[in-house]
Design an enzyme around this catalytic site. Structure first.
Site, PDB file in Angstrom:
ATOM      1  N   TYR A 228      -2.269   2.863   9.660  1.00 12.06           N
ATOM      2  CA  TYR A 228      -1.260   3.799   9.129  1.00 12.06           C
ATOM      3  C   TYR A 228      -0.584   4.560  10.279  1.00 12.06           C
ATOM      4  O   TYR A 228       0.639   4.657  10.341  1.00 12.06           O
ATOM      5  CB  TYR A 228      -1.935   4.761   8.146  1.00 12.06           C
ATOM      6  CG  TYR A 228      -0.987   5.704   7.431  1.00 12.06           C
ATOM      7  CD1 TYR A 228      -0.217   5.267   6.348  1.00 12.06           C
ATOM      8  CD2 TYR A 228      -0.864   7.043   7.817  1.00 12.06           C
ATOM      9  CE1 TYR A 228       0.645   6.133   5.687  1.00 12.06           C
ATOM     10  CE2 TYR A 228      -0.015   7.915   7.160  1.00 12.06           C
ATOM     11  CZ  TYR A 228       0.736   7.456   6.097  1.00 12.06           C
ATOM     12  OH  TYR A 228       1.597   8.323   5.440  1.00 12.06           O
TER      13      TYR A 228
ATOM     14  N   LYS B  30       3.398   4.337  11.365  1.00 10.85           N
ATOM     15  CA  LYS B  30       4.263   5.527  11.371  1.00 10.85           C
ATOM     16  C   LYS B  30       4.757   5.822  12.792  1.00 10.85           C
ATOM     17  O   LYS B  30       5.890   6.303  12.962  1.00 10.85           O
ATOM     18  CB  LYS B  30       3.522   6.732  10.779  1.00 10.85           C
ATOM     19  CG  LYS B  30       3.212   6.597   9.286  1.00 10.85           C
ATOM     20  CD  LYS B  30       4.456   6.445   8.425  1.00 10.85           C
ATOM     21  CE  LYS B  30       4.147   6.556   6.930  1.00 10.85           C
ATOM     22  NZ  LYS B  30       5.336   6.319   6.075  1.00 10.85           N
TER      23      LYS B  30
ATOM     24  N   SER C  42       5.347  10.550   9.040  1.00 12.29           N
ATOM     25  CA  SER C  42       4.152  11.363   8.798  1.00 12.29           C
ATOM     26  C   SER C  42       3.760  12.069  10.088  1.00 12.29           C
ATOM     27  O   SER C  42       4.094  11.604  11.187  1.00 12.29           O
ATOM     28  CB  SER C  42       3.000  10.454   8.362  1.00 12.29           C
ATOM     29  OG  SER C  42       1.770  11.154   8.357  1.00 12.29           O
TER      30      SER C  42
HETATM   31  P1  NAP Z   1       2.547   7.602  -3.366  1.00 14.27           P
HETATM   32  O1  NAP Z   1       2.195   8.769  -4.175  1.00 14.27           O
HETATM   33  O2  NAP Z   1       1.525   6.548  -3.144  1.00 14.27           O
HETATM   34  O3  NAP Z   1       3.888   6.917  -3.913  1.00 14.27           O
HETATM   35  C1  NAP Z   1       4.425   5.825  -3.198  1.00 14.27           C
HETATM   36  C2  NAP Z   1       5.460   5.117  -4.003  1.00 14.27           C
HETATM   37  O4  NAP Z   1       5.888   3.980  -3.222  1.00 14.27           O
HETATM   38  C3  NAP Z   1       4.920   4.571  -5.310  1.00 14.27           C
HETATM   39  O5  NAP Z   1       5.880   4.684  -6.322  1.00 14.27           O
HETATM   40  C4  NAP Z   1       4.641   3.114  -4.967  1.00 14.27           C
HETATM   41  O6  NAP Z   1       4.709   2.239  -6.069  1.00 14.27           O
HETATM   42  C5  NAP Z   1       5.785   2.818  -4.022  1.00 14.27           C
HETATM   43  N1  NAP Z   1       5.483   1.619  -3.248  1.00 14.27           N
HETATM   44  C6  NAP Z   1       4.395   1.395  -2.475  1.00 14.27           C
HETATM   45  N2  NAP Z   1       4.403   0.145  -2.031  1.00 14.27           N
HETATM   46  C7  NAP Z   1       5.525  -0.442  -2.520  1.00 14.27           C
HETATM   47  C8  NAP Z   1       6.085  -1.735  -2.420  1.00 14.27           C
HETATM   48  N3  NAP Z   1       5.469  -2.714  -1.746  1.00 14.27           N
HETATM   49  N4  NAP Z   1       7.248  -1.989  -3.042  1.00 14.27           N
HETATM   50  C9  NAP Z   1       7.876  -1.032  -3.746  1.00 14.27           C
HETATM   51  N5  NAP Z   1       7.389   0.218  -3.897  1.00 14.27           N
HETATM   52  C10 NAP Z   1       6.220   0.495  -3.288  1.00 14.27           C
HETATM   53  O7  NAP Z   1       2.978   8.079  -1.903  1.00 14.27           O
HETATM   54  P2  NAP Z   1       3.597   9.475  -1.402  1.00 14.27           P
HETATM   55  O8  NAP Z   1       2.486  10.359  -1.034  1.00 14.27           O
HETATM   56  O9  NAP Z   1       4.659   9.945  -2.320  1.00 14.27           O
HETATM   57  O10 NAP Z   1       4.235   8.978  -0.029  1.00 14.27           O
HETATM   58  C11 NAP Z   1       5.616   8.786   0.147  1.00 14.27           C
HETATM   59  C12 NAP Z   1       5.881   8.678   1.633  1.00 14.27           C
HETATM   60  O11 NAP Z   1       5.430   9.857   2.282  1.00 14.27           O
HETATM   61  C13 NAP Z   1       5.155   7.529   2.317  1.00 14.27           C
HETATM   62  O12 NAP Z   1       5.998   6.971   3.305  1.00 14.27           O
HETATM   63  C14 NAP Z   1       3.972   8.188   2.961  1.00 14.27           C
HETATM   64  O13 NAP Z   1       3.496   7.464   4.077  1.00 14.27           O
HETATM   65  C15 NAP Z   1       4.585   9.505   3.365  1.00 14.27           C
HETATM   66  N6  NAP Z   1       3.631  10.585   3.572  1.00 14.27           N
HETATM   67  C16 NAP Z   1       2.779  10.967   2.585  1.00 14.27           C
HETATM   68  C17 NAP Z   1       1.887  11.997   2.819  1.00 14.27           C
HETATM   69  C18 NAP Z   1       0.916  12.463   1.759  1.00 14.27           C
HETATM   70  O14 NAP Z   1      -0.036  13.176   2.099  1.00 14.27           O
HETATM   71  N7  NAP Z   1       1.124  12.153   0.502  1.00 14.27           N
HETATM   72  C19 NAP Z   1       1.868  12.638   4.060  1.00 14.27           C
HETATM   73  C20 NAP Z   1       2.744  12.228   5.055  1.00 14.27           C
HETATM   74  C21 NAP Z   1       3.627  11.209   4.787  1.00 14.27           C
HETATM   75  P3  NAP Z   1       3.339   1.674  -6.731  1.00 14.27           P
HETATM   76  O15 NAP Z   1       2.519   2.848  -7.083  1.00 14.27           O
HETATM   77  O16 NAP Z   1       3.863   0.924  -7.887  1.00 14.27           O
HETATM   78  O17 NAP Z   1       2.712   0.814  -5.678  1.00 14.27           O
END
Ligand code: NAP
Length: 244
Positions: free
Chosen positions: A149, A153, A136
């Protein structure tokens, strides 16, 4: 751009929602065989309906023993996307042990564990591989209420570099992508407040959040041989946020 991913076997964590789910769909469309790892079974069932042929693996990556069992018979994996993470935002003075433990276990420790399984398999087979860690912009900038967080990261960026150092001689590349806000379920939970969103948008030279495909395209590029000389990189997908 032809990425040459057809016929490769990929594993994506956090595949049920958001960036992970979109990555699975893109890899499948590119002809890769995909193992989709996530926690909520219903998400995986709907993913397999949408994308027949994807192999679902339901496990809580925060549980070391369960993850070890789940991955024991995962088979050969050429490409790994460590995407699963939680964003548990708390003011510094109110951080709980539970938030620390869960964040560290899912956002960092599981990356180590899953990558060990995949890298050991690649080395045993004597084949090259590519690992992408989804980090991130928060790894490199302080954001209010993001102590845990940001720290996870930041550690993930450094883990990416050390993995690149140690796995490079085995022809395994390891890179990170560092997105700005993306309106996934995680993004919506944390950035839907217009005032808060504006404070972030004002710091992004391109003046917008990232779209899912901006991040997915970068992940696929780093997985592919089109980036064959790139390892240990932390690649922003942030509209210039980290340049300021
Ligand atoms: P999201 O919408 O919350 O989706 C995350 C996925 O990971 C969900 O399917 C969740 O499953 C799964 N997950 C979480 N904890 C888990 C666990 N303990 N075991 C197995 N699966 C698990 O997140 P996202 O926004 O797509 O983020 C994906 C990545 O991008 C992350 O690394 C995040 O830090 C990074 N990121 C996101 C953003 C943003 O603004 N969205 C920005 C920068 C970086 P459940 O729902 O079943 O828990």
């Amino acid at each position: 751009m032809e990425l040459g991913l057809a016929g490769r076997r990929a594993l994506v964590t956090g595949a049920g929602k958001g960036i992970g789910r979109s990555t699975v769909l893109a890899l499948h469309a590119a002809g890769a065989q995909v193992v989709a790892v996530s926690r909520t079974r219903a998400d995986l069932e709907s993913l397999v309906c949408e994308c027949p042929g994807v192999e679902p693996l339901c496990v809580d990556l925060g549980d070391w023993a369960a993850t070890e069992r789940a991955l024991r018979d995962v088979g050969p994996v050429d490409l790994l996307v460590n995407n699963a993470a939680v964003a548990l935002l708390q003011p510094f003075l109110e951080i709980t042990k539970e938030a620390c433990d869960t964040s560290f276990e899912v956002n960092l420790r599981a990356v180590i564990q899953v990558s060990q399984v995949v890298a050991r398999g690649l080395i045993a087979r004597g084949v090259p591989g590519s690992i992408v860690n989804v980090s991130s912009q928060a790894s490199q900038r302080a954001l209010t209420n993001h102590s845990v967080y940001c720290s996870c990261k930041g550690a993930l960026d450094m883990l990416t570099k050390v993995m690149a150092l140690e796995l490079g001689p085995h022809k395994i590349r390891v890179n990170a992508v560092n997105p700005t806000v993306v309106m996934t379920p995680m993004g919506q939970a944390n950035w839907s407040d217009p005032q808060k969103a504006k404070s972030m948008l004002d710091r992004i030279p391109l003046g917008r959040f990232a779209e899912m495909e901006n991040v997915v395209d970068t992940i696929l590029f780093l997985l592919s041989d089109r980036s064959s000389m790139t390892t240990g990189a932390t690649l922003p997908v942030d509209g210039g946020f980290l340049a300021t």
